[in-house]
Design a protein around this motif. Structure first.
Motif, short mmCIF file in Angstrom:
data_model
loop_
_atom_site.label_atom_id
_atom_site.label_comp_id
_atom_site.label_asym_id
_atom_site.label_seq_id
_atom_site.Cartn_x
_atom_site.Cartn_y
_atom_site.Cartn_z
N MET A 136 -12.63 2.46 2.11
CA MET A 136 -13.13 3.82 2.33
C MET A 136 -12.18 4.81 1.65
SD MET A 136 -14.24 5.46 6.02
CE MET A 136 -12.53 5.74 6.53
N PRO A 137 -12.14 4.80 0.32
CA PRO A 137 -11.13 5.56 -0.41
C PRO A 137 -11.38 7.05 -0.52
CG PRO A 137 -12.59 4.45 -1.95
CD PRO A 137 -13.01 4.02 -0.58
N ASN A 138 -12.49 7.55 0.03
CA ASN A 138 -12.81 8.97 -0.12
C ASN A 138 -12.42 9.80 1.10
OD1 ASN A 138 -13.80 8.56 -2.68
ND2 ASN A 138 -15.90 8.24 -1.99
N LEU A 139 -11.32 9.40 1.76
CA LEU A 139 -10.75 10.25 2.81
C LEU A 139 -10.35 11.59 2.19
CD1 LEU A 139 -8.35 8.03 4.98
CD2 LEU A 139 -10.39 9.22 5.75
N GLN A 140 -10.52 12.67 2.95
CA GLN A 140 -10.18 14.00 2.44
C GLN A 140 -8.95 14.60 3.10
OE1 GLN A 140 -13.64 16.58 1.12
NE2 GLN A 140 -14.58 15.51 2.84
N GLN A 141 -8.46 13.99 4.19
CA GLN A 141 -7.30 14.52 4.89
C GLN A 141 -6.44 13.39 5.41
OE1 GLN A 141 -8.15 17.31 8.01
NE2 GLN A 141 -6.00 17.58 8.60
N ILE A 142 -5.13 13.41 5.07
CA ILE A 142 -4.19 12.39 5.52
C ILE A 142 -2.87 13.06 5.89
CG2 ILE A 142 -2.88 10.32 4.90
CD1 ILE A 142 -5.08 9.58 2.96
N LYS A 143 -2.29 12.61 7.00
CA LYS A 143 -0.95 13.05 7.41
C LYS A 143 -0.05 11.83 7.49
CE LYS A 143 1.56 15.38 11.16
NZ LYS A 143 1.43 16.06 12.47
N ILE A 144 1.09 11.90 6.79
CA ILE A 144 2.05 10.81 6.79
C ILE A 144 3.23 11.21 7.66
CG2 ILE A 144 3.53 9.35 5.36
CD1 ILE A 144 0.57 8.98 4.83
N SER A 145 3.52 10.40 8.69
CA SER A 145 4.58 10.73 9.64
C SER A 145 5.55 9.56 9.79
CB SER A 145 3.97 11.10 11.00
OG SER A 145 3.05 12.16 10.89
N HIS A 146 6.38 9.62 10.83
CA HIS A 146 7.33 8.56 11.12
C HIS A 146 6.60 7.30 11.54
CE1 HIS A 146 10.78 6.55 13.07
NE2 HIS A 146 11.49 7.24 12.20
N LEU A 147 7.06 6.15 11.05
CA LEU A 147 6.37 4.89 11.33
C LEU A 147 6.91 4.15 12.54
CD1 LEU A 147 6.01 3.47 7.71
CD2 LEU A 147 4.20 4.44 9.14
N GLY A 148 8.09 4.54 13.00
CA GLY A 148 8.71 3.83 14.11
C GLY A 148 10.03 3.21 13.69
N GLN A 149 10.82 2.80 14.66
CA GLN A 149 12.14 2.26 14.40
C GLN A 149 12.08 1.03 13.50
OE1 GLN A 149 14.82 3.82 15.52
NE2 GLN A 149 16.24 2.39 14.52
N GLY A 150 12.93 1.01 12.47
CA GLY A 150 13.02 -0.16 11.60
C GLY A 150 12.01 -0.20 10.48
N HIS A 151 11.25 0.88 10.28
CA HIS A 151 10.23 0.90 9.23
C HIS A 151 10.46 2.10 8.31
CE1 HIS A 151 7.71 -2.25 11.08
NE2 HIS A 151 8.10 -1.72 12.23
N LYS A 152 10.20 1.91 7.05
CA LYS A 152 10.32 2.99 6.08
C LYS A 152 9.38 2.73 4.91
CE LYS A 152 13.43 2.96 2.94
NZ LYS A 152 14.68 3.09 2.14
N TYR A 153 9.17 3.78 4.10
CA TYR A 153 8.39 3.61 2.88
C TYR A 153 9.33 3.24 1.74
CZ TYR A 153 4.43 5.71 5.29
OH TYR A 153 3.40 5.95 6.17
N ASN A 154 8.77 2.67 0.71
CA ASN A 154 9.58 2.28 -0.44
C ASN A 154 10.26 3.50 -1.06
OD1 ASN A 154 6.62 2.67 -1.17
ND2 ASN A 154 7.58 2.91 -3.18
N ASP A 155 11.48 3.31 -1.55
CA ASP A 155 12.21 4.40 -2.17
C ASP A 155 11.50 4.87 -3.44
OD1 ASP A 155 14.17 4.38 -0.26
OD2 ASP A 155 15.56 3.11 -1.41
N GLY A 156 11.60 6.17 -3.67
CA GLY A 156 11.05 6.72 -4.90
C GLY A 156 12.10 6.77 -5.99
N GLU A 157 11.86 7.55 -7.00
CA GLU A 157 12.81 7.71 -8.09
C GLU A 157 14.01 8.53 -7.60
OE1 GLU A 157 10.69 9.65 -11.17
OE2 GLU A 157 9.14 8.11 -11.33
N ASP A 158 15.19 8.22 -8.13
CA ASP A 158 16.42 8.96 -7.83
C ASP A 158 16.63 9.16 -6.33
OD1 ASP A 158 18.72 10.45 -8.30
OD2 ASP A 158 17.63 12.35 -8.43
#
Length: 431
Positions: A98-120
């Protein structure tokens, strides 16, 4: 499709049951035709577009046609907050289902979880979690129809260029301290209307926002200091003066400069709210070096107000005399010295007055604010005018606030202040 939307069930959306097979090619063709759904995947997608995301994800499992319809559905704008691993896993499925979502909020995932590092990335941040579970933030790039994106305290570190390539984005909010980005990256979202960033690693020149001149309506930038202790957002706020749709501008805690008096009647045509950093000349709370400079500033500001015919934006602003000023002297505890100035609107009449700032300390209460007389900039309304009675009523209420500095239209000299203080003590305490 409109006729089918009136049906109170999914009956018309379901394929017909196959009829018993009969002999003859015509019968076989008829049976094959009846096995097809009444509506196509595109038509189903229009219907699913009236449902919330969770319901669409459930219905996509009915049949292949519905799965294809879910992929094409423009999902209604509703808040989807990725604030747990379960929500992230759901988002991962939605990225293809369902790739046509129009609104997304990205928040804290919980202890011990993170997103992949970006550049620099910040190197010190990478060592805080020894063995974290890492999740791919790049899946967001699958949602090409995104209109509202919010990143709030998400465990991200570094620069993520792919998050600034949503061509349909209308609103962007970023509050993530370890996320780095530059204002010129917003060129990838040419339809952006509202920008809000606070406590994040944003940098650049506000002049970069000119790429969004025709669309921006609200801009809030409150940045954090970089490793050198500097505020990394700079420029002149007047670079945004010709934005035709801009209604709210907040550049607090930035290195932006400028002069409020540079604004003329053609600038900021739709502006309703303005908040600028302390170094902008004439901004709310600005500290002047001389009393005469403050009076001159108010009269220049009045000419600007006359041209724009809209004093409302500045009515709650105050300006102050710096304690470093040669005109400054210390008061005798109470009442406060009237070294601040504000605009006053009584009915249709505009003026300004000096006042002493009300200060409460942990060990001392300086008492109520003390006002000087009003210096009028406009003429008094005609007695025969419809607003004259209201003007008089409001004026009487305002004049009741004038006490210690009655008869003073500007700050008294130090000798005059002491004389008034002696008379005040004699009247109140009998000294």
């Amino acid at each position: 499709v409109g006729r089918h939307l009136l049906v109170p069930s999914y009956e018309l959306m379901m394929p017909h049951s196959k009829k018993p097979r009969l002999t003859g090619s015509n019968d076989d063709a008829e049976a094959s035709s009846d096995a097809r759904p009444i509506l196509s995947a595109d038509e189903f997608a229009c219907i699913l577009g009236f449902l919330p995301p969770k319901q669409i994800m459930c219905l996509r499992r009915v049949c292949k046609t519905w799965r294809e319809a879910a992929k094409k559905t423009i999902v209604p704008i509703v808040d989807f907050n990725v604030d747990s691993i379960d929500k992230y896993n759901a988002l991962n499925v939605m990225a293809t289902a369902m790739p046509n979502l129009q609104q997304i909020k990205i928040s804290h995932l919980g202890q011990g979880h993170k997103y992949n590092d970006g550049e620099d990335p910040y190197e010190e941040e990478r060592t805080l979690l020894t063995t974290p579970s890492i999740h791919d933030i790049e899946i967001l790039s699958n949602f090409s129809k995104l209109r509202i994106l919010e990143v709030t305290y998400a465990p991200m570190n570094g620069r993520y260029p792919s998050l600034f390539q949503f061509s349909l984005l209308r609103q962007l909010k970023i509050c993530s301290m370890r996320m780095k980005w530059d204002l010129d990256m917003l060129e990838g979202s040419p339809l952006l209307e509202e920008l809000y960033c606070e406590n994040c690693g944003v940098a650049g020149n506000v002049n970069s926002l000119r790429a969004l001149k025709g669309t921006l309506t609200k801009v809030t930038i409150i940045c954090i200091r970089n490793g050198s202790g500097n505020l990394p957002v700079r420029g002149d706020f007047m670079d945004l003066a010709d934005f035709p749709r801009l209604k709210a501008l907040c550049l607090d805690d930035t290195a932006v400069t400028g002069n409020l008096l540079d604004i003329d009647e053609h600038h900021f045509p739709q502006l309703q709210s303005l908040s600028l950093p302390d170094q902008v000349y004439g901004v709310d709370g600005y500290k002047f070096q001389r009393i005469a400079e403050m009076t001159d500033f108010i009269h220049k500001l009045y000419h600007l107000i006359q041209k724009r015919r809209s004093p409302k934006l500045l009515l709650n602003w105050t300006w102050h005399l710096s304690e470093d000023s040669p005109d400054w002297y210390r008061s005798m505890r109470y009442p406060q010295l009237p070294f601040s100035i504000e605009l006053v609107k009584v009915g249709s009449r505009l003026g300004y007055r000096w006042f002493g700032v009300y200060v409460v300390r942990s060990d001392d209460d300086d008492g109520p604010t003390q006002y000087c007389e009003i210096n009028w900039l406009d003429r008094e309304p005609e007695k025969e005018s419809s607003g004259y009675k209201i003007y008089i009523q409001k004026l009487e209420r305002i004049q009741r606030d004038i006490d210690f500095y009655k008869g003073c239209s500007q700050p008294p000299t130090q000798d005059e202040y002491r004389r008034r203080r002696v008379e005040f003590d004699r009247e109140i305490f009998g000294w």
